[in-house]
Motif scaffolding. Structure first.
Motif, mmCIF file in Angstrom:
data_model
loop_
_atom_site.group_PDB
_atom_site.id
_atom_site.type_symbol
_atom_site.label_atom_id
_atom_site.label_comp_id
_atom_site.label_asym_id
_atom_site.label_seq_id
_atom_site.Cartn_x
_atom_site.Cartn_y
_atom_site.Cartn_z
ATOM 1 N N ASP A 1 170.032 75.372 153.387
ATOM 2 C CA ASP A 1 169.616 76.394 152.415
ATOM 3 C C ASP A 1 168.167 76.803 152.629
ATOM 4 O O ASP A 1 167.815 77.987 152.513
ATOM 5 N N ASN B 1 167.143 80.656 153.439
ATOM 6 C CA ASN B 1 166.302 81.337 152.450
ATOM 7 C C ASN B 1 164.993 81.820 153.067
ATOM 8 O O ASN B 1 164.477 82.888 152.702
ATOM 9 N N GLU C 1 163.828 85.674 153.140
ATOM 10 C CA GLU C 1 162.521 86.033 152.590
ATOM 11 C C GLU C 1 161.742 86.904 153.573
ATOM 12 O O GLU C 1 161.133 87.918 153.183
ATOM 13 N N THR D 1 172.939 85.239 154.611
ATOM 14 C CA THR D 1 172.216 84.953 153.368
ATOM 15 C C THR D 1 172.617 83.626 152.725
ATOM 16 O O THR D 1 171.924 83.146 151.837
ATOM 17 N N ALA E 1 168.609 83.375 147.148
ATOM 18 C CA ALA E 1 167.785 83.743 148.305
ATOM 19 C C ALA E 1 167.058 85.065 148.101
ATOM 20 O O ALA E 1 166.195 85.425 148.899
#
Length: 491
Positions: free
Chosen positions: A121, A125, A129, A273, A298
């Protein structure tokens, strides 16, 4: 003790990087795009902060793993290449003349430092970003699907794996010099693990002693893969006949695989994602809600979800409606199966590819029958479908309590089909919007192919769910960064 590397080591040869590593080099672009210091925060709790000998910089170790995923090579090969490939050294934050690590350090880093980390994760993420900061992601829909990965041991005994890897190595050598057959040790075929292990070690020794052959990159790659298999597992090889976390999954009624599934959510811009790693028998549709929630965490606005028929079960339709999400997934039998009176309906899951039910233990039904009362001959209502399982397997199953009745000659699972439910979803899938959105689904199939064929995601690099999650984390991180760099270049 953890130590941070904030700058390149001072060296009179640093300027070589400006001459040798071009601005458009993929690894250089990744270095400039990502601030890798977030790795320090993630691994802070597994290093001592103020005592002991200084550890190898964790960011550098993590980058070694990224290089493995990007170029699909072994521990030995990634370290070997970092001796002479200046783009590797630049990416790793090394001075041109600096010594590389020992390949065994990578194994220790994976097992001791990354064992309990939530890198999957975290890394996804991080890339999302970056994509959002660069203004790359503009869509508000995610495409969902799963891709399967065969277990490293793939239902084979340790001896069978050694036979397969040694065969690949010999085949590569013969393509260069067929006379090497005369120098190789005699093959063994007595079924004994110890003898096969001894044969592989002798084969490795012969090839390594013949520099004219071992110097070929293709031979060296296969040689290192065999050595890694032997060396990594030599202590546990006699105990590990298969990956205990891996399970049998089915692509169709007649084809299966032994391993894992990675359930993926991806934007229309082809940025992954969210991902959920499960054993191979798990149903795709059950992961939809977690993929959607992870995508939201996310930073993605999820206004639509695009998937195949596996995602159109009733719970997902309800979830989408409650969250104002357009679920672009055609209805299938999984949503029309009524399991009235069942206290544990989730113990049996419908596999849409095979058109069969799978029990909690991962066993698939081998046939089905369909019956319908005469009064519903025209409207099709009230159809009962029965799915039959191998009763001999049920007799010895660890989950037979409450499922199989002792002495029963057959084991079946029956469902009632009702046709005229989910009218809203049925009407929605006839709309032009639904049809246009459905055309986007091919993108995730292409992404799955990229993961497998360019980054080695078709076979697990280690055993266990934790190993599979780590492989997924580094592979998806690398694939996402490559896609981001491509999109930034095309802006």
């Amino acid at each position: 003790m953890i130590k941070r590397q904030t700058n390149l080591v001072l060296s009179p040869y640093i300027e070589l990087y400006e001459l040798i590593v071009p601005k458009d080099n993929l690894l250089r672009q990744m270095n400039e795009l990502v601030d890798f210091t977030f790795i320090y925060d993630e691994l802070a709790n597994v290093y001592c902060q103020n005592n002991g000998r200084g550890a190898i910089d964790p960011v550098r170790m993590f980058k070694y793993l990224l290089l493995k995923s990007i170029f699909d090579i072994s521990d030995v090969d990634v370290v070997e290449r970092s001796k002479y490939d200046m783009s590797f050294k630049y990416f790793l934050g090394m001075a041109p003349e600096e010594e590389v690590i020992d390949a065994s350090s990578l194994t220790k880093f994976r097992r001791l430092r990354l064992k309990d980390s939530n890198l999957l994760d975290l890394l996804i993420n991080k890339t999302v970003e970056i994509a959002l900061e660069q203004g790359i992601i503009k869509s508000e829909s995610i495409i969902v699907d799963s891709t399967h990965t065969k277990a490293r041991y793939n239902q084979k005994s340790p001896r069978e794996n050694l036979v397969e890897y040694s065969k690949r190595l010999r085949k590569t050598v013969y393509a260069i010099d067929e006379t090497m057959k005369e120098q190789f040790p005699p093959k063994v075929n007595n079924g004994l693990l110890e003898d096969e292990l001894d044969y592989c070690q002798k084969l490795i020794a012969v090839i390594e002693s013949t520099e004219a052959i071992s110097s070929y990159p293709a031979v060296r790659e296969k040689l290192n893969m065999l050595k890694e298999l032997v060396e990594d597992d030599i202590e546990r090889l006699s105990l590990l006949s298969k990956d205990t976390d891996a399970k049998v999954g089915h692509k169709t009624a007649d084809t299966s695989f032994f391993g894992y599934k990675t359930h993926i959510a991806m934007t229309k811009e082809r940025i992954i994602t969210a991902a959920v790693v499960t054993s191979g028998e798990k149903h795709d549709g059950k992961q939809l809600q977690e993929l959607a929630e992870k995508s939201k965490q996310a930073g993605i606005k999820v206004r639509g979800i695009i998937g195949d028929t596996a995602y159109s079960e009733k719970e997902n339709i309800t979830y989408a409606k409650n969250h104002n999400i357009n679920l672009v997934s055609k209805l299938s039998k999984t949503v029309t199966h009524v399991k009235a009176g069942r206290t544990n309906p989730n113990d049996f899951e419908f596999n849409k590819d095979a058109d069969r039910y799978v029990c909690k233990a991962g066993h698939m039904s081998f046939k089905k029958t369909s019956t319908r009362s005469k009064k519903h001959a025209k409207d099709g209502l009230g159809t009962v479908e029965s799915y039959f399982f191998d009763v001999e397997t049920c007799k010895t199953c660890t989950f037979k309590a409450g499922c199989y009745k002792e002495g029963a000659k057959t084991k079946s699972y029956s469902v009632t089909i009702k046709h005229h439910i989910h009218e809203e979803q049925a009407a929605f899938q006839e709309s032009e919007f639904f049809k246009e959105e459905s055309k986007e689904r091919y993108k995730i199939e292409a992404k799955n192919s990229e993961l497998k064929h360019r980054h080695g995601y078709d076979v697990a690099s280690a055993s266990g769910l934790s190993g599979m999650r780590l492989q997924g984390a580094t592979t998806i991180f690398a694939v996402n960064l490559k896609r981001i760099i491509t999109l930034m270049r095309d802006k």
